[in-house]
Motif scaffolding. Structure first.
Motif, mmCIF file in Angstrom:
data_model
loop_
_atom_site.group_PDB
_atom_site.id
_atom_site.type_symbol
_atom_site.label_atom_id
_atom_site.label_comp_id
_atom_site.label_asym_id
_atom_site.label_seq_id
_atom_site.Cartn_x
_atom_site.Cartn_y
_atom_site.Cartn_z
ATOM 1 N N ALA A 111 -0.487 32.448 -55.793
ATOM 2 C CA ALA A 111 0.454 31.592 -55.139
ATOM 3 C C ALA A 111 0.357 30.190 -55.680
ATOM 4 C CB ALA A 111 -0.254 31.670 -53.553
ATOM 5 N N VAL A 112 -0.993 29.860 -56.113
ATOM 6 C CA VAL A 112 -1.046 28.511 -56.502
ATOM 7 C C VAL A 112 -0.217 28.222 -57.776
ATOM 8 C CG1 VAL A 112 -2.680 26.801 -57.625
ATOM 9 C CG2 VAL A 112 -3.035 27.880 -55.507
ATOM 10 N N ILE A 113 -0.296 29.253 -58.639
ATOM 11 C CA ILE A 113 0.575 29.150 -60.105
ATOM 12 C C ILE A 113 2.112 28.967 -59.735
ATOM 13 C CG2 ILE A 113 1.162 30.218 -62.139
ATOM 14 C CD1 ILE A 113 -1.820 30.875 -62.320
ATOM 15 N N VAL A 114 2.519 29.880 -58.773
ATOM 16 C CA VAL A 114 4.024 30.270 -58.561
ATOM 17 C C VAL A 114 4.475 28.860 -57.714
ATOM 18 C CG1 VAL A 114 5.546 31.359 -57.309
ATOM 19 C CG2 VAL A 114 3.563 32.656 -58.405
ATOM 20 N N ILE A 115 3.617 28.085 -56.758
ATOM 21 C CA ILE A 115 4.034 27.038 -56.324
ATOM 22 C C ILE A 115 4.491 25.818 -57.142
ATOM 23 C CG2 ILE A 115 3.234 25.270 -54.472
ATOM 24 C CD1 ILE A 115 2.039 27.526 -52.771
ATOM 25 N N VAL A 116 3.160 25.677 -57.988
ATOM 26 C CA VAL A 116 3.570 24.568 -58.958
ATOM 27 C C VAL A 116 4.472 24.669 -59.912
ATOM 28 C CG1 VAL A 116 2.361 23.257 -60.846
ATOM 29 C CG2 VAL A 116 0.971 24.107 -58.701
ATOM 30 N N ALA A 117 4.651 25.912 -60.455
ATOM 31 C CA ALA A 117 5.754 26.357 -61.275
ATOM 32 C C ALA A 117 7.331 26.315 -60.659
ATOM 33 C CB ALA A 117 5.545 27.534 -62.140
ATOM 34 N N ALA A 118 7.279 26.806 -59.470
ATOM 35 C CA ALA A 118 8.697 26.627 -58.873
ATOM 36 C C ALA A 118 9.097 25.428 -58.304
ATOM 37 C CB ALA A 118 8.649 27.739 -57.759
ATOM 38 N N THR A 119 8.181 24.477 -57.742
ATOM 39 C CA THR A 119 8.322 23.267 -57.331
ATOM 40 C C THR A 119 8.827 22.486 -58.708
ATOM 41 O OG1 THR A 119 6.705 23.382 -55.990
ATOM 42 C CG2 THR A 119 7.436 21.282 -56.530
ATOM 43 N N ILE A 120 8.055 22.660 -59.834
ATOM 44 C CA ILE A 120 8.871 22.001 -61.040
ATOM 45 C C ILE A 120 10.054 22.470 -61.520
ATOM 46 C CG2 ILE A 120 8.152 21.293 -63.577
ATOM 47 C CD1 ILE A 120 5.157 21.744 -62.678
ATOM 48 N N LEU A 121 10.575 23.652 -61.459
ATOM 49 C CA LEU A 121 11.468 24.270 -62.341
ATOM 50 C C LEU A 121 12.896 24.318 -61.318
ATOM 51 C CD1 LEU A 121 9.528 27.076 -64.029
ATOM 52 C CD2 LEU A 121 10.359 24.888 -65.196
ATOM 53 N N LEU A 122 12.220 24.447 -60.054
ATOM 54 C CA LEU A 122 13.673 24.886 -59.401
ATOM 55 C C LEU A 122 14.419 23.656 -58.880
ATOM 56 C CD1 LEU A 122 12.303 26.931 -56.334
ATOM 57 C CD2 LEU A 122 14.037 27.557 -57.973
ATOM 58 N N PRO A 123 15.895 23.847 -58.951
ATOM 59 C CA PRO A 123 16.669 22.609 -58.978
ATOM 60 C C PRO A 123 16.911 21.860 -57.643
ATOM 61 C CG PRO A 123 17.963 24.389 -58.945
ATOM 62 C CD PRO A 123 16.857 24.951 -59.194
ATOM 63 N N GLY A 124 16.909 20.480 -57.705
ATOM 64 C CA GLY A 124 17.251 19.869 -56.394
ATOM 65 C C GLY A 124 16.145 19.898 -55.279
ATOM 66 N N ARG A 125 16.774 20.313 -53.983
ATOM 67 C CA ARG A 125 16.098 20.220 -52.909
ATOM 68 C C ARG A 125 15.277 21.615 -52.561
ATOM 69 N NH1 ARG A 125 19.620 17.286 -48.172
ATOM 70 N NH2 ARG A 125 19.498 15.274 -49.268
ATOM 71 N N TRP A 126 15.603 22.629 -53.653
ATOM 72 C CA TRP A 126 15.195 23.964 -53.455
ATOM 73 C C TRP A 126 13.874 23.944 -54.070
ATOM 74 C CZ3 TRP A 126 17.558 27.948 -51.001
ATOM 75 C CH2 TRP A 126 18.959 27.693 -50.924
ATOM 76 N N ALA A 127 13.331 22.923 -54.695
ATOM 77 C CA ALA A 127 12.058 22.836 -55.337
ATOM 78 C C ALA A 127 11.107 22.812 -54.102
ATOM 79 C CB ALA A 127 11.864 21.919 -56.221
ATOM 80 N N TYR A 128 11.611 22.276 -53.117
ATOM 81 C CA TYR A 128 10.682 21.885 -52.084
ATOM 82 C C TYR A 128 10.301 22.993 -50.990
ATOM 83 C CZ TYR A 128 11.204 17.135 -54.011
ATOM 84 O OH TYR A 128 11.003 16.255 -54.762
ATOM 85 N N LEU A 129 11.028 24.076 -51.318
ATOM 86 C CA LEU A 129 11.053 25.293 -50.605
ATOM 87 C C LEU A 129 10.075 26.510 -51.174
ATOM 88 C CD1 LEU A 129 14.710 25.467 -49.404
ATOM 89 C CD2 LEU A 129 12.856 24.515 -48.102
ATOM 90 N N ALA A 130 9.404 26.158 -52.130
ATOM 91 C CA ALA A 130 8.390 27.161 -52.735
ATOM 92 C C ALA A 130 7.006 27.276 -52.017
ATOM 93 C CB ALA A 130 8.260 26.641 -54.243
ATOM 94 N N ALA A 131 6.622 26.254 -51.524
ATOM 95 C CA ALA A 131 5.423 26.312 -50.550
ATOM 96 C C ALA A 131 5.586 26.952 -49.357
ATOM 97 C CB ALA A 131 4.746 25.010 -50.557
#
Length: 211
Positions: free
Chosen positions: A69-89
């Motif tokens: 969960a930690v790895i996916v949250i960090v990676a997705a927050t960095i890689l997802l475009p725009g405001r979608w990045a803040y929906l990983a957690a």
């Protein structure tokens, strides 16, 4: 992450009872979501979330699911475009609440998981903002370089026009002076015309050098 996986595998190999098929599939899904999230962030989030939900009931311990969960949250927050990045957690925060309820860990387990996941989200946001700042800085530097190149080009054009005007003006005067002296036979007049032409030539050279 590598040390955690090695430690977990060592525990598996030394365990008295082997894992069942469902547990192995869950573990493979957890580990597979790590590289997948860097290639397809949304797919990585979905796979990790499903694997974490399954791991809450099929795998002993929450080390690997929490690390995933930690790895996916960090990676997705960095890689997802725009405001979608803040929906990983948020999906994993919901998983933390569900896990604490299923395992009857109480508030201690819930707040422990939530704290770890929020730290991971904060790290991802920080790295993302630093990356965006670097990209913005590089774009600004590129824009400044283009503006400087355009200014230099305009300065060259201005200098070229000034050179053309100076040379054209002086050559025109020299040509007119020489044309007016074609039929002059007086040596003094010719000498004066030559002096005038020489003065014009020196004046043109001085202006060219100043430019």
């Amino acid at each position: 992450a590598g040390l955690a996986v090695l430690g977990f595998l060592d525990e598996l190999l030394s365990a008295p009872e082997p894992l069942d098929v469902a547990s192995w599939v869950t573990l493979l899904a957890l580990l597979g979501s790590w590289p997948l999230v860097t290639w397809r962030p949304v797919a990585g989030i979905l796979l990790a979330l499903v694997a974490c939900l399954a791991a809450s009931t099929t795998v002993d311990g929450l080390g690997i699911p929490t690390l995933t969960a930690v790895i996916v949250i960090v990676a997705a927050t960095i890689l997802l475009p725009g405001r979608w990045a803040y929906l990983a957690a948020p999906p994993f925060l919901a998983w933390a609440g569900w896990t604490a309820h299923v395992l009857e860990g109480g508030r201690t387990l819930l707040w422990g998981l939530v704290l770890v996941l929020l730290i991971a989200a904060a790290v991802g946001v920080f790295v993302r903002l630093v990356g965006l700042s670097l990209v913005s800085t590089r774009r600004s530097i590129g824009r400044l370089r283009r503006e400087q190149a355009e200014i230099r080009s305009q300065e060259r054009l201005a200098i070229a026009r000034d050179l053309h005007d100076v040379v054209a003006y002086e050559l025109t005067l020299i040509s007119l002076t020489c044309a007016n002296q074609r039929r002059v036979t007086d040596p003094e007049a010719l000498r004066a015309a030559i002096d005038t032409v020489a003065g014009m030539s020196r004046s043109a050279l001085m202006e060219l050098r100043s430019l």
